[in-house]
Design a protein around this motif. Structure first.
Motif, PDB file in Angstrom:
ATOM      1  N   LYS A 229      37.058 -40.489 -18.888  1.00 59.13           N
ATOM      2  CA  LYS A 229      37.605 -41.378 -19.919  1.00 59.13           C
ATOM      3  C   LYS A 229      36.755 -41.428 -21.192  1.00 59.13           C
ATOM      4  O   LYS A 229      36.802 -42.379 -21.946  1.00 59.13           O
ATOM      5  N   GLY A 230      35.928 -40.393 -21.419  1.00 58.13           N
ATOM      6  CA  GLY A 230      35.116 -40.340 -22.633  1.00 58.13           C
ATOM      7  C   GLY A 230      33.944 -41.299 -22.620  1.00 58.13           C
ATOM      8  O   GLY A 230      33.455 -41.713 -23.669  1.00 58.13           O
ATOM      9  N   ILE A 231      33.459 -41.618 -21.445  1.00 58.50           N
ATOM     10  CA  ILE A 231      32.387 -42.606 -21.303  1.00 58.50           C
ATOM     11  C   ILE A 231      31.102 -42.186 -22.016  1.00 58.50           C
ATOM     12  O   ILE A 231      30.286 -43.027 -22.386  1.00 58.50           O
ATOM     13  N   CYS A 232      30.926 -40.880 -22.268  1.00 58.43           N
ATOM     14  CA  CYS A 232      29.706 -40.422 -22.952  1.00 58.43           C
ATOM     15  C   CYS A 232      29.606 -40.982 -24.372  1.00 58.43           C
ATOM     16  O   CYS A 232      28.514 -41.053 -24.937  1.00 58.43           O
ATOM     17  N   CYS A 233      30.732 -41.421 -24.957  1.00 56.48           N
ATOM     18  CA  CYS A 233      30.715 -42.022 -26.294  1.00 56.48           C
ATOM     19  C   CYS A 233      30.468 -43.525 -26.237  1.00 56.48           C
ATOM     20  O   CYS A 233      30.384 -44.188 -27.271  1.00 56.48           O
ATOM     21  N   VAL A 234      30.356 -44.060 -25.014  1.00 59.93           N
ATOM     22  CA  VAL A 234      30.180 -45.494 -24.818  1.00 59.93           C
ATOM     23  C   VAL A 234      28.822 -45.815 -24.195  1.00 59.93           C
ATOM     24  O   VAL A 234      28.155 -46.758 -24.589  1.00 59.93           O
ATOM     25  N   GLU A 235      28.420 -45.038 -23.209  1.00 60.66           N
ATOM     26  CA  GLU A 235      27.177 -45.287 -22.478  1.00 60.66           C
ATOM     27  C   GLU A 235      25.989 -44.647 -23.179  1.00 60.66           C
ATOM     28  O   GLU A 235      26.155 -43.801 -24.048  1.00 60.66           O
ATOM     29  N   GLY A 236      24.804 -45.013 -22.748  1.00 57.54           N
ATOM     30  CA  GLY A 236      23.587 -44.386 -23.251  1.00 57.54           C
ATOM     31  C   GLY A 236      22.654 -45.392 -23.899  1.00 57.54           C
ATOM     32  O   GLY A 236      22.993 -46.553 -24.089  1.00 57.54           O
TER      33      GLY A 236
ATOM     34  N   GLU B  49      42.131 -44.602 -27.038  1.00 59.29           N
ATOM     35  CA  GLU B  49      43.562 -44.288 -27.048  1.00 59.29           C
ATOM     36  C   GLU B  49      43.993 -44.016 -25.612  1.00 59.29           C
ATOM     37  O   GLU B  49      43.421 -43.151 -24.947  1.00 59.29           O
ATOM     38  N   ASN B  50      44.961 -44.764 -25.135  1.00 63.98           N
ATOM     39  CA  ASN B  50      45.472 -44.609 -23.768  1.00 63.98           C
ATOM     40  C   ASN B  50      44.360 -44.665 -22.720  1.00 63.98           C
ATOM     41  O   ASN B  50      44.349 -43.887 -21.769  1.00 63.98           O
ATOM     42  N   GLY B  51      43.405 -45.559 -22.933  1.00 65.44           N
ATOM     43  CA  GLY B  51      42.324 -45.745 -21.968  1.00 65.44           C
ATOM     44  C   GLY B  51      41.224 -44.708 -22.024  1.00 65.44           C
ATOM     45  O   GLY B  51      40.322 -44.716 -21.188  1.00 65.44           O
ATOM     46  N   VAL B  52      41.252 -43.808 -23.020  1.00 66.88           N
ATOM     47  CA  VAL B  52      40.236 -42.767 -23.168  1.00 66.88           C
ATOM     48  C   VAL B  52      39.503 -42.979 -24.496  1.00 66.88           C
ATOM     49  O   VAL B  52      40.149 -43.192 -25.533  1.00 66.88           O
ATOM     50  N   THR B  53      38.189 -42.925 -24.480  1.00 65.75           N
ATOM     51  CA  THR B  53      37.404 -43.053 -25.700  1.00 65.75           C
ATOM     52  C   THR B  53      37.305 -41.687 -26.367  1.00 65.75           C
ATOM     53  O   THR B  53      36.949 -40.702 -25.726  1.00 65.75           O
TER      54      THR B  53
ATOM     55  N   VAL C 163      27.978 -49.799 -31.773  1.00 66.73           N
ATOM     56  CA  VAL C 163      28.593 -51.117 -31.754  1.00 66.73           C
ATOM     57  C   VAL C 163      28.014 -51.850 -30.558  1.00 66.73           C
ATOM     58  O   VAL C 163      28.119 -51.358 -29.425  1.00 66.73           O
ATOM     59  N   ASP C 164      27.365 -52.985 -30.801  1.00 62.27           N
ATOM     60  CA  ASP C 164      26.784 -53.802 -29.729  1.00 62.27           C
ATOM     61  C   ASP C 164      25.850 -53.012 -28.812  1.00 62.27           C
ATOM     62  O   ASP C 164      25.869 -53.189 -27.583  1.00 62.27           O
ATOM     63  N   ASP C 165      25.049 -52.117 -29.388  1.00 62.20           N
ATOM     64  CA  ASP C 165      24.088 -51.315 -28.622  1.00 62.20           C
ATOM     65  C   ASP C 165      24.739 -50.536 -27.484  1.00 62.20           C
ATOM     66  O   ASP C 165      24.117 -50.289 -26.449  1.00 62.20           O
ATOM     67  N   ALA C 166      26.001 -50.138 -27.657  1.00 61.82           N
ATOM     68  CA  ALA C 166      26.690 -49.394 -26.595  1.00 61.82           C
ATOM     69  C   ALA C 166      27.522 -48.266 -27.185  1.00 61.82           C
ATOM     70  O   ALA C 166      27.064 -47.133 -27.267  1.00 61.82           O
ATOM     71  N   GLN C 167      28.732 -48.562 -27.595  1.00 57.60           N
ATOM     72  CA  GLN C 167      29.683 -47.543 -28.040  1.00 57.60           C
ATOM     73  C   GLN C 167      29.316 -46.986 -29.414  1.00 57.60           C
ATOM     74  O   GLN C 167      28.917 -47.717 -30.303  1.00 57.60           O
TER      75      GLN C 167
ATOM     76  N   PRO D 277      37.803 -51.610 -36.235  1.00 63.47           N
ATOM     77  CA  PRO D 277      37.153 -52.589 -37.121  1.00 63.47           C
ATOM     78  C   PRO D 277      35.675 -52.796 -36.769  1.00 63.47           C
ATOM     79  O   PRO D 277      34.831 -52.898 -37.659  1.00 63.47           O
ATOM     80  N   ALA D 278      35.363 -52.828 -35.477  1.00 60.51           N
ATOM     81  CA  ALA D 278      33.965 -53.005 -35.060  1.00 60.51           C
ATOM     82  C   ALA D 278      33.116 -51.800 -35.470  1.00 60.51           C
ATOM     83  O   ALA D 278      31.960 -51.952 -35.863  1.00 60.51           O
ATOM     84  N   GLY D 279      33.681 -50.606 -35.379  1.00 61.71           N
ATOM     85  CA  GLY D 279      32.966 -49.404 -35.800  1.00 61.71           C
ATOM     86  C   GLY D 279      32.711 -49.397 -37.293  1.00 61.71           C
ATOM     87  O   GLY D 279      31.615 -49.053 -37.758  1.00 61.71           O
TER      88      GLY D 279
END
Length: 190
Positions: free
Chosen positions: A26-33, A96-100, A85-89, A60-62
């Motif tokens: 789900k594209g988690i590499c753009c969210v985690e780390g 989009e459709n549950g995928v980052t 964004v918020d030290d995460a994403q 908007p947050a980005g």
């Protein structure tokens, strides 16, 4: 390790398998780390110049994160990275459709910009290391969130470097990619 031109390449890029499986991760590499994506110095100017072209694809947050932090931040190692964004994403990510996914790449696919996305994102899971003598190293970064990609790559029999042909050619050229193919053949014949 294998030396190709003026680069040191981990043999794991030729031996290990990898194929992104967005349906699973789900594209988690753009969210985690613990930091944003690494940026090349010249990409910072490009991010600023192209901002009006990809901003409509951002959340908007980005947008708020970029306008507050800048187009890049300096991490604890002194490297340029994307703001978060918020030290995460990643600030340039959207869902989009549950995928980052990447807002910059979306704008590129729509023909709004010639900049696809930061090369470190395009190359992932290859991470570049710069040695003090100017040599560049290409390492295979194994991250737990990419377990589905390793499994998919094994099922399909796709080595890391073959899965990443397009970004490797983008960053290093066709000749370097052909040298990787030749190095893989040498390893097979050992």
């Amino acid at each position: 390790m294998i030396e190709i031109e003026d680069k040191i390449v981990s043999a794991d890029l030729l031996r290990e398998c990898f194929a992104c499986d967005l349906g699973q991760c789900k594209g988690i590499c753009c969210v985690e780390g613990n930091a944003g994506a690494p940026l090349e110095a010249e990409e910072v100017d490009t991010l600023e110049e192209e901002y009006p072209n990809y901003k409509p694809c951002m959340t908007p947050a980005g947008i708020e994160a970029v306008e507050r932090q800048g187009f890049m931040v300096v991490d604890e190692d002194g490297d340029y990275t994307t703001p978060l964004v918020d030290d995460a994403q990643c600030a340039y990510a959207y869902e989009e459709n549950g995928v980052t996914l990447c807002a910059i790449e979306k704008a590129w696919a729509e023909g709004r910009t010639t900049f696809r996305k930061p090369v470190s994102c395009h190359l992932y899971p290859i991470r570049l290391v710069r040695f003090s003598n100017g040599t560049v190293g290409l390492n295979y970064h194994r991250w737990s969130v990419c377990a589905p990609a390793r499994e998919c790559g094994r099922k399909l029999g796709i080595p890391v470097y073959k899965a990443l042909k397009e970004p490797i050619v983008r960053r290093f050229g066709e000749g370097f990619y052909r040298a990787l193919e030749a190095a893989e053949e040498l390893l097979k014949n050992r």
